[in-house]
Design a protein around this motif. Structure first.
Motif, PDB file in Angstrom:
ATOM      1  N   CYS A 270       7.381   0.724   7.603  1.00 45.69           N
ATOM      2  CA  CYS A 270       7.307   1.556   6.390  1.00 45.69           C
ATOM      3  C   CYS A 270       6.367   2.744   6.532  1.00 45.69           C
ATOM      4  O   CYS A 270       6.658   3.840   6.046  1.00 45.69           O
ATOM      5  CB  CYS A 270       6.852   0.711   5.201  1.00 45.69           C
ATOM      6  N   THR A 271       5.234   2.516   7.174  1.00 48.18           N
ATOM      7  CA  THR A 271       4.217   3.573   7.265  1.00 48.18           C
ATOM      8  C   THR A 271       4.220   4.271   8.629  1.00 48.18           C
ATOM      9  O   THR A 271       4.434   5.479   8.715  1.00 48.18           O
ATOM     10  CB  THR A 271       2.823   2.990   6.969  1.00 48.18           C
ATOM     11  N   ASP A 272       4.025   3.501   9.699  1.00 51.32           N
ATOM     12  CA  ASP A 272       3.914   4.123  11.016  1.00 51.32           C
ATOM     13  C   ASP A 272       5.206   4.816  11.438  1.00 51.32           C
ATOM     14  O   ASP A 272       5.177   5.935  11.972  1.00 51.32           O
ATOM     15  CB  ASP A 272       3.515   3.078  12.065  1.00 51.32           C
ATOM     16  N   PHE A 273       6.337   4.157  11.200  1.00 48.47           N
ATOM     17  CA  PHE A 273       7.599   4.740  11.668  1.00 48.47           C
ATOM     18  C   PHE A 273       8.228   5.673  10.634  1.00 48.47           C
ATOM     19  O   PHE A 273       8.487   6.837  10.922  1.00 48.47           O
ATOM     20  CB  PHE A 273       8.591   3.632  12.044  1.00 48.47           C
ATOM     21  N   LEU A 274       8.467   5.179   9.412  1.00 47.64           N
ATOM     22  CA  LEU A 274       9.149   5.998   8.399  1.00 47.64           C
ATOM     23  C   LEU A 274       8.330   7.224   8.034  1.00 47.64           C
ATOM     24  O   LEU A 274       8.839   8.347   8.016  1.00 47.64           O
ATOM     25  CB  LEU A 274       9.457   5.147   7.161  1.00 47.64           C
ATOM     26  N   ARG A 275       7.067   7.033   7.756  1.00 44.73           N
ATOM     27  CA  ARG A 275       6.236   8.189   7.390  1.00 44.73           C
ATOM     28  C   ARG A 275       5.711   8.924   8.621  1.00 44.73           C
ATOM     29  O   ARG A 275       5.720  10.148   8.671  1.00 44.73           O
ATOM     30  CB  ARG A 275       5.065   7.728   6.518  1.00 44.73           C
ATOM     31  N   GLY A 276       5.272   8.142   9.619  1.00 44.01           N
ATOM     32  CA  GLY A 276       4.648   8.762  10.788  1.00 44.01           C
ATOM     33  C   GLY A 276       5.628   9.451  11.707  1.00 44.01           C
ATOM     34  O   GLY A 276       5.506  10.652  11.980  1.00 44.01           O
ATOM     35  N   GLU A 277       6.656   8.737  12.172  1.00 50.46           N
ATOM     36  CA  GLU A 277       7.587   9.309  13.147  1.00 50.46           C
ATOM     37  C   GLU A 277       8.720  10.105  12.503  1.00 50.46           C
ATOM     38  O   GLU A 277       9.155  11.123  13.050  1.00 50.46           O
ATOM     39  CB  GLU A 277       8.156   8.212  14.032  1.00 50.46           C
ATOM     40  N   LEU A 278       9.212   9.645  11.366  1.00 50.72           N
ATOM     41  CA  LEU A 278      10.317  10.364  10.715  1.00 50.72           C
ATOM     42  C   LEU A 278       9.831  11.386   9.701  1.00 50.72           C
ATOM     43  O   LEU A 278      10.626  12.115   9.114  1.00 50.72           O
ATOM     44  CB  LEU A 278      11.267   9.366  10.048  1.00 50.72           C
ATOM     45  N   HIS A 279       8.527  11.409   9.452  1.00 50.78           N
ATOM     46  CA  HIS A 279       7.892  12.433   8.607  1.00 50.78           C
ATOM     47  C   HIS A 279       8.414  12.427   7.172  1.00 50.78           C
ATOM     48  O   HIS A 279       8.544  13.483   6.544  1.00 50.78           O
ATOM     49  CB  HIS A 279       8.068  13.823   9.226  1.00 50.78           C
ATOM     50  N   PHE A 280       8.702  11.247   6.632  1.00 43.95           N
ATOM     51  CA  PHE A 280       9.162  11.173   5.247  1.00 43.95           C
ATOM     52  C   PHE A 280       7.977  11.289   4.307  1.00 43.95           C
ATOM     53  O   PHE A 280       7.013  10.526   4.400  1.00 43.95           O
ATOM     54  CB  PHE A 280       9.911   9.863   4.998  1.00 43.95           C
ATOM     55  N   LYS A 281       8.050  12.230   3.374  1.00 44.83           N
ATOM     56  CA  LYS A 281       6.945  12.502   2.468  1.00 44.83           C
ATOM     57  C   LYS A 281       7.188  11.986   1.047  1.00 44.83           C
ATOM     58  O   LYS A 281       6.293  12.040   0.205  1.00 44.83           O
ATOM     59  CB  LYS A 281       6.679  14.010   2.394  1.00 44.83           C
ATOM     60  N   GLY A 282       8.402  11.513   0.784  1.00 38.45           N
ATOM     61  CA  GLY A 282       8.742  11.113  -0.577  1.00 38.45           C
ATOM     62  C   GLY A 282       8.318   9.698  -0.910  1.00 38.45           C
ATOM     63  O   GLY A 282       7.454   9.104  -0.276  1.00 38.45           O
ATOM     64  N   VAL A 283       8.976   9.150  -1.936  1.00 41.92           N
ATOM     65  CA  VAL A 283       8.640   7.817  -2.436  1.00 41.92           C
ATOM     66  C   VAL A 283       9.407   6.757  -1.647  1.00 41.92           C
ATOM     67  O   VAL A 283      10.607   6.882  -1.413  1.00 41.92           O
ATOM     68  CB  VAL A 283       8.965   7.717  -3.941  1.00 41.92           C
ATOM     69  N   VAL A 284       8.693   5.718  -1.244  1.00 42.03           N
ATOM     70  CA  VAL A 284       9.316   4.563  -0.607  1.00 42.03           C
ATOM     71  C   VAL A 284       9.412   3.453  -1.641  1.00 42.03           C
ATOM     72  O   VAL A 284       8.421   3.119  -2.293  1.00 42.03           O
ATOM     73  CB  VAL A 284       8.497   4.075   0.610  1.00 42.03           C
ATOM     74  N   ILE A 285      10.609   2.910  -1.811  1.00 44.61           N
ATOM     75  CA  ILE A 285      10.827   1.836  -2.776  1.00 44.61           C
ATOM     76  C   ILE A 285      11.354   0.610  -2.042  1.00 44.61           C
ATOM     77  O   ILE A 285      12.188   0.725  -1.144  1.00 44.61           O
ATOM     78  CB  ILE A 285      11.800   2.275  -3.903  1.00 44.61           C
ATOM     79  N   SER A 286      10.837  -0.544  -2.402  1.00 47.12           N
ATOM     80  CA  SER A 286      11.295  -1.772  -1.764  1.00 47.12           C
ATOM     81  C   SER A 286      12.661  -2.163  -2.297  1.00 47.12           C
ATOM     82  O   SER A 286      13.016  -1.853  -3.438  1.00 47.12           O
ATOM     83  CB  SER A 286      10.313  -2.913  -2.046  1.00 47.12           C
ATOM     84  N   ASP A 287      13.432  -2.867  -1.478  1.00 45.86           N
ATOM     85  CA  ASP A 287      14.597  -3.563  -2.016  1.00 45.86           C
ATOM     86  C   ASP A 287      14.066  -4.660  -2.943  1.00 45.86           C
ATOM     87  O   ASP A 287      12.870  -4.968  -2.949  1.00 45.86           O
ATOM     88  CB  ASP A 287      15.441  -4.141  -0.875  1.00 45.86           C
ATOM     89  N   ALA A 288      14.958  -5.268  -3.723  1.00 42.56           N
ATOM     90  CA  ALA A 288      14.538  -6.236  -4.735  1.00 42.56           C
ATOM     91  C   ALA A 288      13.667  -7.340  -4.138  1.00 42.56           C
ATOM     92  O   ALA A 288      14.078  -8.038  -3.216  1.00 42.56           O
ATOM     93  CB  ALA A 288      15.767  -6.840  -5.412  1.00 42.56           C
ATOM     94  N   LEU A 289      12.469  -7.509  -4.685  1.00 41.47           N
ATOM     95  CA  LEU A 289      11.527  -8.476  -4.133  1.00 41.47           C
ATOM     96  C   LEU A 289      11.834  -9.914  -4.548  1.00 41.47           C
ATOM     97  O   LEU A 289      11.149 -10.839  -4.118  1.00 41.47           O
ATOM     98  CB  LEU A 289      10.094  -8.112  -4.539  1.00 41.47           C
ATOM     99  N   ASN A 290      12.845 -10.100  -5.364  1.00 37.09           N
ATOM    100  CA  ASN A 290      13.253 -11.475  -5.685  1.00 37.09           C
ATOM    101  C   ASN A 290      14.234 -12.021  -4.653  1.00 37.09           C
ATOM    102  O   ASN A 290      14.582 -13.204  -4.690  1.00 37.09           O
ATOM    103  CB  ASN A 290      13.900 -11.532  -7.065  1.00 37.09           C
ATOM    104  N   MET A 291      14.700 -11.164  -3.735  1.00 40.13           N
ATOM    105  CA  MET A 291      15.707 -11.603  -2.765  1.00 40.13           C
ATOM    106  C   MET A 291      15.130 -12.656  -1.836  1.00 40.13           C
ATOM    107  O   MET A 291      13.991 -12.567  -1.384  1.00 40.13           O
ATOM    108  CB  MET A 291      16.240 -10.387  -2.002  1.00 40.13           C
ATOM    109  N   HIS A 292      15.926 -13.659  -1.529  1.00 40.88           N
ATOM    110  CA  HIS A 292      15.431 -14.831  -0.818  1.00 40.88           C
ATOM    111  C   HIS A 292      14.946 -14.532   0.595  1.00 40.88           C
ATOM    112  O   HIS A 292      14.188 -15.323   1.162  1.00 40.88           O
ATOM    113  CB  HIS A 292      16.520 -15.907  -0.785  1.00 40.88           C
TER     114      HIS A 292
END
Length: 520
Positions: A270-292
């Motif tokens: 989420c942080t090192d790769f998505l933000r660090g390597e892919l340079h994403f600056k927007g909002v990161v949202i999790s998939d549903a946290l109730n999922m098994h």
């Protein structure tokens, strides 16, 4: 709606607990009881949550994915939805983010609202991306009519596994360029009237045979392979600009230093790769946290919420332990983490609330004309030729329709119908066969009883059959369609698609569609 202070004002006004509350997006259910509605209102008042994500009902939610509880229809769901949004907004100190999964329209969650074609249908034609732009725009207009800011779509997973139990028809196909271009058209259409989007399910849920609602899929590929395929749409769309990325509950060891930790709670991903390597600056949202895939592993209230936040998720979707989550994040997080996350979330909220299109769209869209155009572009001759169909049309033929009149038809009624059909077609040589699969999802053979599959295969073997198929193309793997005179994929069973199928059979239009996935 209450006014929303700008980021600078909010930064200096909200307490630490209020700021953390903005990261939480618990589920809201359209068909809740009054007692359940009051409980969510209390949650909003007491903990200052930032938003809610709407689902149809508790019986249809993610952990009930395969329908273990009966899902009851509510013909007034849209009016109920609008009413609930007003109630929940009134209970909140600051305006709430209102989100929903509306990949093919509000109809994904709400009865009697416009439904547009599945992504796999939109993947069946090349070019004509203005049609997909219009789909995104019309769905966004319907969100506006309801009071929804955020459509958690599109799916940009490349569905390159025919046995995928959860993506399949939700993907534009198995070609990375097609998926990317069609997703961009959908996003631009959505954004054209100010509704937010979110691409999902990072880093790519297409090549899995496990449903992350129920277990943890593992993507065992090298980083190079992932960058060339699964990650390709995410990279391209991030470079074009997108509001949010939803991270899936997938183990991808190549991106996590060999760890099998699900991406949604992996800081490496989420942080090192998505933000660090892919340079994403927007909002990161999790998939549903109730999922098994994750909820069963971390049952201690607050633990999963902390892990998801610490990994790099700004918004915790379908968080089930708000109180404990806020407390655990407050204890464990750094001031820097909190402020950076709060800034991203609040600035996106300001963007959503400042949408100039809130005034002007009060009615639901009309889907008919656009669906007809899409049906015309997508219809696909999968086997045989139009010349074969033309020759068949000149013969005496019998028409047989196999479509459940009731979704949960009794097996004995189906068997009785099949026996009658067998007798009625006994002397027929040529059959125009119209088939609609009972379900769009692959579980339990797409809802077909084995006797139905055997009946269709026997007909293909014994008769001259032209088959028009109104459903998920992956389900064609159940049938010996190469034994047909011709097989035509229509993809959907909407009235407009049925009309186009009729026009095609009569030779009034040509089929220009191309199968967007590979069948085994």
């Amino acid at each position: 709606m209450k006014s929303l202070p700008n980021y600078t004002e909010a930064k200096n006004t909200l307490s630490t607990a209020e700021k953390i509350g903005q990261f939480f997006m618990p589920a809201a259910f359209i068909n809740d009881t009054e007692e359940e509605i009051h409980a969510l209102e209390d949650l909003i008042r007491n903990y200052g949550i930032g938003g809610i994500c709407f689902f149809h009902s508790r019986a249809s939610a993610a952990t009930n994915f395969e329908g273990k509880k009966e899902v009851l229809r509510n013909e007034q769901s849209f009016d109920t939805l609008k009413s609930l949004i007003k109630r929940y907004q009134s209970a909140s100190k600051y305006p709430l983010f209102i989100a929903i999964d509306a990949e093919w329209g509000l109809a994904m969650r709400v009865e009697n609202t416009p439904q547009y074609p599945y992504a796999i249908t939109l993947g069946a034609f090349t070019g004509k991306e203005e049609l997909i732009y219009e789909v995104g725009k019309k769905i966004a207009q319907d969100c506006l009519a309801a009071g929804i800011h955020w459509n958690l779509s599109p799916v940009v997973d490349i569905n390159n596994n025919p046995n995928n139990p959860v993506i399949g028809y939700r993907s534009f196909g198995d070609d990375r360029e097609q998926v990317t271009q069609k997703a961009l058209a959908y996003i631009k259409g959505t954004e054209s009237v100010g509704i937010l989007t979110s691409i999902k399910h990072f880093p790519g849920h297409g090549d899995t045979s496990v449903d992350s609602h129920l277990g943890i899929p593992v993507i065992d590929k090298s980083k190079k392979e992932l960058l060339e395929n699964e990650l390709y749409p995410f990279q391209k769309i991030i470079s074009e600009g997108v509001d949010a990325v939803m991270v899936g509950h997938l183990s991808v060891p190549a991106l996590a230093n060999g760890s099998d930790t699900p991406a949604s709670i992996s800081r490496e991903i989420c942080t090192d790769f998505l933000r660090g390597e892919l340079h994403f600056k927007g909002v990161v949202i999790s998939d549903a946290l109730n999922m098994h895939a994750v909820s069963k592993i971390y049952p201690v209230p607050g633990e999963l919420e902390w892990l998801a936040f610490n990994a790099g998720n700004d918004i915790l979707c379908f968080a089930e332990h708000v109180k404990e989550g806020i407390e655990t994040i407050a204890i464990n997080s750094t001031a820097k983490q909190l402020e950076e996350t709060f800034e991203r979330v609040w600035k996106l909220k300001v963007k959503a609330m400042g949408n100039p299109f809130w005034k002007g769209f009060g009615e639901l869209s009309d889907s008919s004309k656009l669906n007809k155009e899409i049906a015309t572009e997508s219809i696909t001759v999968y086997h045989g030729t139009e010349t074969d169909i033309k020759s068949f049309r000149k013969k005496d033929f019998c028409t047989l329709t196999l479509k459940r009149s009731q979704e949960n038809a009794l097996k004995e009624d189906i068997l009785s119908f099949l026996e009658e059909a067998k007798q009625e077609t006994k002397q027929e040589k040529n059959i125009l066969l119209l088939v609609t699969p009972p379900k769009v999802k692959p579980a339990n053979q797409f809802g077909f009883f084995q006797e139905e599959i055997d009946f269709i295969n026997a007909m293909l073997e014994e008769k001259k059959v032209v088959l028009y198929y109104f459903g998920n193309p992956y389900s064609l793997n159940l049938f010996d369609v190469k034994k047909s005179v011709a097989t035509v994929l229509v993809y959907q069973d909407f009235t407009e698609f049925q009309d186009v199928a009729t026009e095609h059979f009569l030779g009034k239009i040509k089929a220009h569609g191309k199968l967007p996935v590979s069948l085994t």
